[in-house]
Design an enzyme around this catalytic site. Sequence first.
Site, PDB file in Angstrom:
ATOM      1  N   LYS A 127      -7.265  -2.187  -2.401  1.00  0.00           N
ATOM      2  CA  LYS A 127      -6.580  -1.968  -3.682  1.00  0.00           C
ATOM      3  C   LYS A 127      -6.488  -3.255  -4.498  1.00  0.00           C
ATOM      4  O   LYS A 127      -6.792  -3.257  -5.676  1.00  0.00           O
ATOM      5  CB  LYS A 127      -5.149  -1.455  -3.451  1.00  0.00           C
ATOM      6  CG  LYS A 127      -5.052  -0.064  -2.876  1.00  0.00           C
ATOM      7  CD  LYS A 127      -3.591   0.400  -2.843  1.00  0.00           C
ATOM      8  CE  LYS A 127      -2.685  -0.460  -1.978  1.00  0.00           C
ATOM      9  NZ  LYS A 127      -2.836  -0.261  -0.537  1.00  0.00           N
ATOM     10  N   ARG A 145      -8.437 -10.204   7.914  1.00  0.00           N
ATOM     11  CA  ARG A 145      -7.774 -10.834   6.775  1.00  0.00           C
ATOM     12  C   ARG A 145      -6.599 -11.682   7.235  1.00  0.00           C
ATOM     13  O   ARG A 145      -6.365 -12.774   6.718  1.00  0.00           O
ATOM     14  CB  ARG A 145      -7.285  -9.757   5.793  1.00  0.00           C
ATOM     15  CG  ARG A 145      -6.539 -10.346   4.598  1.00  0.00           C
ATOM     16  CD  ARG A 145      -6.186  -9.287   3.571  1.00  0.00           C
ATOM     17  NE  ARG A 145      -4.917  -8.648   3.855  1.00  0.00           N
ATOM     18  CZ  ARG A 145      -4.420  -7.662   3.115  1.00  0.00           C
ATOM     19  NH1 ARG A 145      -5.088  -7.174   2.095  1.00  0.00           N
ATOM     20  NH2 ARG A 145      -3.259  -7.142   3.410  1.00  0.00           N
ATOM     21  N   ARG A 194      -0.749 -14.046   5.502  1.00  0.00           N
ATOM     22  CA  ARG A 194       0.300 -13.040   5.315  1.00  0.00           C
ATOM     23  C   ARG A 194       0.893 -12.693   6.658  1.00  0.00           C
ATOM     24  O   ARG A 194       0.198 -12.240   7.554  1.00  0.00           O
ATOM     25  CB  ARG A 194      -0.272 -11.781   4.645  1.00  0.00           C
ATOM     26  CG  ARG A 194      -0.109 -11.832   3.149  1.00  0.00           C
ATOM     27  CD  ARG A 194      -0.614 -10.594   2.498  1.00  0.00           C
ATOM     28  NE  ARG A 194       0.063  -9.381   2.937  1.00  0.00           N
ATOM     29  CZ  ARG A 194      -0.114  -8.218   2.345  1.00  0.00           C
ATOM     30  NH1 ARG A 194      -0.910  -8.118   1.304  1.00  0.00           N
ATOM     31  NH2 ARG A 194       0.521  -7.157   2.796  1.00  0.00           N
ATOM     32  N   ARG A 216       5.171   4.215  -4.324  1.00  0.00           N
ATOM     33  CA  ARG A 216       4.802   4.380  -2.929  1.00  0.00           C
ATOM     34  C   ARG A 216       5.594   5.482  -2.248  1.00  0.00           C
ATOM     35  O   ARG A 216       5.383   5.733  -1.054  1.00  0.00           O
ATOM     36  CB  ARG A 216       5.103   3.080  -2.205  1.00  0.00           C
ATOM     37  CG  ARG A 216       3.890   2.380  -1.621  1.00  0.00           C
ATOM     38  CD  ARG A 216       4.441   1.113  -1.024  1.00  0.00           C
ATOM     39  NE  ARG A 216       3.581   0.406  -0.148  1.00  0.00           N
ATOM     40  CZ  ARG A 216       2.818  -0.620  -0.510  1.00  0.00           C
ATOM     41  NH1 ARG A 216       2.702  -0.978  -1.748  1.00  0.00           N
ATOM     42  NH2 ARG A 216       2.140  -1.276   0.398  1.00  0.00           N
ATOM     43  N   ARG A 248       2.461  -0.301   8.866  1.00  0.00           N
ATOM     44  CA  ARG A 248       2.228  -0.099   7.431  1.00  0.00           C
ATOM     45  C   ARG A 248       1.338   1.111   7.190  1.00  0.00           C
ATOM     46  O   ARG A 248       1.518   1.848   6.218  1.00  0.00           O
ATOM     47  CB  ARG A 248       1.617  -1.362   6.811  1.00  0.00           C
ATOM     48  CG  ARG A 248       2.684  -2.415   6.502  1.00  0.00           C
ATOM     49  CD  ARG A 248       2.139  -3.829   6.432  1.00  0.00           C
ATOM     50  NE  ARG A 248       1.007  -3.965   5.552  1.00  0.00           N
ATOM     51  CZ  ARG A 248      -0.009  -4.822   5.753  1.00  0.00           C
ATOM     52  NH1 ARG A 248      -0.024  -5.602   6.817  1.00  0.00           N
ATOM     53  NH2 ARG A 248      -0.992  -4.878   4.903  1.00  0.00           N
TER      54      ARG A 248
HETATM   55  P1  ADP Z   1      -0.397  -3.448   1.754  1.00  0.00           P
HETATM   56  O1  ADP Z   1      -0.823  -2.400   0.766  1.00  0.00           O
HETATM   57  O2  ADP Z   1      -1.573  -4.135   2.369  1.00  0.00           O
HETATM   58  O3  ADP Z   1       0.594  -2.976   2.777  1.00  0.00           O
HETATM   59  P2  ADP Z   1       1.286  -4.811  -0.265  1.00  0.00           P
HETATM   60  O4  ADP Z   1       1.103  -6.233  -0.670  1.00  0.00           O
HETATM   61  O5  ADP Z   1       1.056  -3.770  -1.292  1.00  0.00           O
HETATM   62  O6  ADP Z   1       0.341  -4.634   1.004  1.00  0.00           O
HETATM   63  O7  ADP Z   1       2.786  -4.612   0.311  1.00  0.00           O
HETATM   64  C1  ADP Z   1       3.344  -5.455   1.281  1.00  0.00           C
HETATM   65  C2  ADP Z   1       4.787  -5.029   1.587  1.00  0.00           C
HETATM   66  O8  ADP Z   1       5.590  -5.125   0.401  1.00  0.00           O
HETATM   67  C3  ADP Z   1       4.946  -3.574   2.040  1.00  0.00           C
HETATM   68  O9  ADP Z   1       4.731  -3.423   3.425  1.00  0.00           O
HETATM   69  C4  ADP Z   1       6.408  -3.304   1.636  1.00  0.00           C
HETATM   70  O10 ADP Z   1       7.319  -3.867   2.559  1.00  0.00           O
HETATM   71  C5  ADP Z   1       6.566  -4.078   0.340  1.00  0.00           C
HETATM   72  N1  ADP Z   1       6.268  -3.214  -0.851  1.00  0.00           N
HETATM   73  C6  ADP Z   1       5.269  -3.401  -1.752  1.00  0.00           C
HETATM   74  N2  ADP Z   1       5.282  -2.433  -2.697  1.00  0.00           N
HETATM   75  C7  ADP Z   1       6.317  -1.612  -2.382  1.00  0.00           C
HETATM   76  C8  ADP Z   1       6.858  -0.419  -2.940  1.00  0.00           C
HETATM   77  N3  ADP Z   1       6.334   0.155  -4.042  1.00  0.00           N
HETATM   78  N4  ADP Z   1       7.929   0.151  -2.327  1.00  0.00           N
HETATM   79  C9  ADP Z   1       8.490  -0.391  -1.239  1.00  0.00           C
HETATM   80  N5  ADP Z   1       8.039  -1.496  -0.641  1.00  0.00           N
HETATM   81  C10 ADP Z   1       6.967  -2.117  -1.197  1.00  0.00           C
END
Ligand code: ADP
Length: 181
Positions: A8, A122, A128, A83, A139
Amino acid sequence: MGPPGVGKGTQATNLKDHYDIIHLSTGDILRAELSAETELGIRAKKYMDAGELVPDALLLTMMEQRLQQDDCERGYLLDGFPRTILQAEGLTKILTELGHQLDAAVSLYANEDELINRLILRGKTSGRSDDTEDVIKQRQKVYWDATAPLLDYYQKLNLLQKVDGLGTIPEITERIIEVLR
Ligand code: ADP
């Protein structure tokens, strides 16, 4: 939308250049809050470290403020938000209030094992802290439990576009641009 590791963020970067709009990644925004040790960052940390979702109310307040900033006026690409169904409903409300319109919801899909391998790789370079095998699996699970139902939500609104996330990066960018034409 798409499970962790599907690309993404990579695709969002290409698309924002193509359309000359901004890219809003809630993961990036939260990580920035975390490293700046803001109150929001401090509250979000424990969820992020565990691969759990940060509470909807925090995300909705954060995005409601963000979408009112001037740089959003020409359009934006949301990455990692909404989400959950609650976030999607909240977003619909925010968009109505701001007079913005959602053009499409793109769902990137790919084989799960492939994704876990990508993320483990990654994790070796990204720094990260949530790219470890256990947290990655958590996740993924959260994606299927909480986020996948959004596919239906956007399908019903006639906004959903599904795109195969396996291939080279430019191939996938091209596929997305194609479905958005
Ligand atoms: P990935 O899609 O690889 O899990 P992201 O960078 O999008 O990575 O998200 C990392 C973390 O940030 C998630 O596991 C969550 O804890 C938090 N997060 C990101 N976006 C949201 C969201 N829309 N709602 C709730 N938590 C979020």
